[in-house]
Write an enzyme that holds these catalytic residues in place. Structure first.
Site, short mmCIF file in Angstrom:
data_model
loop_
_atom_site.label_atom_id
_atom_site.label_comp_id
_atom_site.label_asym_id
_atom_site.label_seq_id
_atom_site.Cartn_x
_atom_site.Cartn_y
_atom_site.Cartn_z
N HIS A 70 0.82 -1.21 0.00
CA HIS A 70 0.00 0.00 0.00
C HIS A 70 0.86 1.26 0.00
O HIS A 70 0.42 2.33 -0.37
CB HIS A 70 -0.92 0.03 1.22
CG HIS A 70 -1.71 -1.22 1.40
ND1 HIS A 70 -2.68 -1.61 0.52
CD2 HIS A 70 -1.65 -2.18 2.35
CE1 HIS A 70 -3.20 -2.76 0.93
NE2 HIS A 70 -2.59 -3.13 2.03
N HIS A 99 2.84 8.81 0.51
CA HIS A 99 1.68 8.72 -0.39
C HIS A 99 2.06 9.52 -1.64
O HIS A 99 2.63 10.61 -1.52
CB HIS A 99 0.44 9.31 0.28
CG HIS A 99 0.09 8.63 1.57
ND1 HIS A 99 -0.80 7.58 1.64
CD2 HIS A 99 0.55 8.83 2.85
CE1 HIS A 99 -0.89 7.17 2.91
NE2 HIS A 99 -0.09 7.92 3.66
C1 SG7 Z 1 0.43 2.91 5.66
O1 SG7 Z 1 -0.39 3.89 6.33
C2 SG7 Z 1 1.32 2.17 6.64
C3 SG7 Z 1 0.59 1.75 7.91
C4 SG7 Z 1 -0.17 2.94 8.50
C5 SG7 Z 1 -1.13 3.46 7.47
O2 SG7 Z 1 -0.32 1.98 4.97
O3 SG7 Z 1 2.39 3.02 6.96
O4 SG7 Z 1 1.52 1.32 8.88
C6 SG7 Z 1 1.48 0.04 9.32
C7 SG7 Z 1 2.54 -0.34 10.26
O5 SG7 Z 1 0.63 -0.73 8.93
O6 SG7 Z 1 -0.91 2.52 9.64
C8 SG7 Z 1 -1.28 2.25 11.97
C9 SG7 Z 1 -0.46 2.82 10.88
O7 SG7 Z 1 0.51 3.51 11.11
C10 SG7 Z 1 -1.96 4.65 7.98
O8 SG7 Z 1 -1.14 5.68 8.45
S1 SG7 Z 1 -1.52 7.16 8.14
O9 SG7 Z 1 -2.83 7.43 8.65
O10 SG7 Z 1 -0.45 7.94 8.72
N1 SG7 Z 1 -1.55 7.37 6.57
ZN ZN Z 2 0.06 7.95 5.63
#
Ligand code: SG7
Ligand code: ZN
Length: 268
Positions: A70, A99
């Protein structure tokens, strides 16, 4: 196995996330992220600069860069923490990730006055009292995410190169690479770190937990066109995508309503 989410296919894209993960439903919860930021919003005297502890240190050992299908995330060692700036507590920093859009499309998650930047970097920190991520996601202020807009210029950013030059090693989902630690401060804007937006929101990915204190810095980070192109061309979400040379692009969630939340900006 649990349904996975995605960004580009109708059955699993951000508009379908609410069917797979209830908290992602746009009306069930009312503090979604990302949002559009209004540069003319009210300013608050109580929001001073954040304290970024350990961001100027070169840690020992290795950090780990991962393609999770992702995004690309860089897990950092312990010793960095964020506090102050109106945060309710101290948060220890665990990872940063990105992103992005495509070769001719911007891909930041937050927008400013309707403008989308080429990329956005998120530095994720967990409230230090919590033993693990799942405990933090149950707390309305369990995570502090620092968001940085990324803009594009001709010159390479040498600090950003620590990450962008490693992307070819994590082209496929699940791949990891060791990265030599470097001071995170090098990645951040050199000036006006006291200028930021603050609001209470959610993870921008499933499970969309309503657990994030967001800090969006006004001054962007600058990288080169070729460094941006590494992100938009070298990362693949699935094996099929890699075979068809369809790289992961536009891994941002759409903008959500404010729903009466207070969004403030620091005074400086
Ligand atoms: C990304 O964004 C990852 C996720 C993250 C998520 O997909 O970096 O990290 C992991 C360890 O799964 O989720 C819980 C978390 O940090 C959402 O993060 S965000 O809201 O800062 N975009
Ligand atoms: Zn993020």
């Amino acid at each position: 196995t649990e349904a996975d989410y995605c960004y580009s296919q109708h059955h699993c894209d951000p508009y379908a996330w609410g069917d797979l993960f209830p908290s992602c439903h746009p009306l069930l919860e009312r503090r979604h992220s990302p949002i559009n930021l209004d540069p003319h919003m009210p300013r608050s005297d109580s929001l001073g600069p954040l304290h970024l502890e350990g961001f100027d240190v070169t840690q020992s050992g290795y950090w780990t860069l991962t393609n999770d299908g992702h995004s690309v995330l860089l897990q950092v060692g312990s010793g960095m923490a964020v506090s102050g700036g109106g945060l309710p507590d101290e948060y220890h920093t665990i990872q940063l990730h990105f992103h992005w859009g495509g070769p001719a499309a911007n891909g930041s998650e937050h927008t400013v006055d309707g403008r989308r930047y080429p990329m956005e970097m998120h530095i994720v920190s967990v409230k230090s009292i919590h033993p693990n991520m799942s405990a933090a996601l149950e707390d309305p202020t369990g995570l502090a995410v620092l968001g940085f807009f990324i803009d594009v210029v001709y010159a390479d950013n040498v600090h950003f190169g620590h990450i962008s030059q490693m992307l070819s090693s994590v082209a496929y989902k699940g791949q990891t690479a060791k990265v030599r630690p470097f001071p995170l401060m090098g990645l951040l804007p050199k000036h006006n770190m006291s200028q930021y937006y603050r609001y209470y929101g959610s993870l921008t990915t499933p499970p969309c937990s309503q657990a994030v204190v967001w800090t969006l810095y006004q001054v962007p980070i600058y990288i080169s066109w070729s460094q941006l192109a590494q992100f938009t061309s070298q990362i693949f979400a699935t094996e099929e995508d890699a075979e068809q040379v369809t790289p992961l692009q536009n891994n941002f969630r759409h903008i959500h309503p404010i729903f009466g939340r207070s969004v403030t900006a620091s005074r400086d």
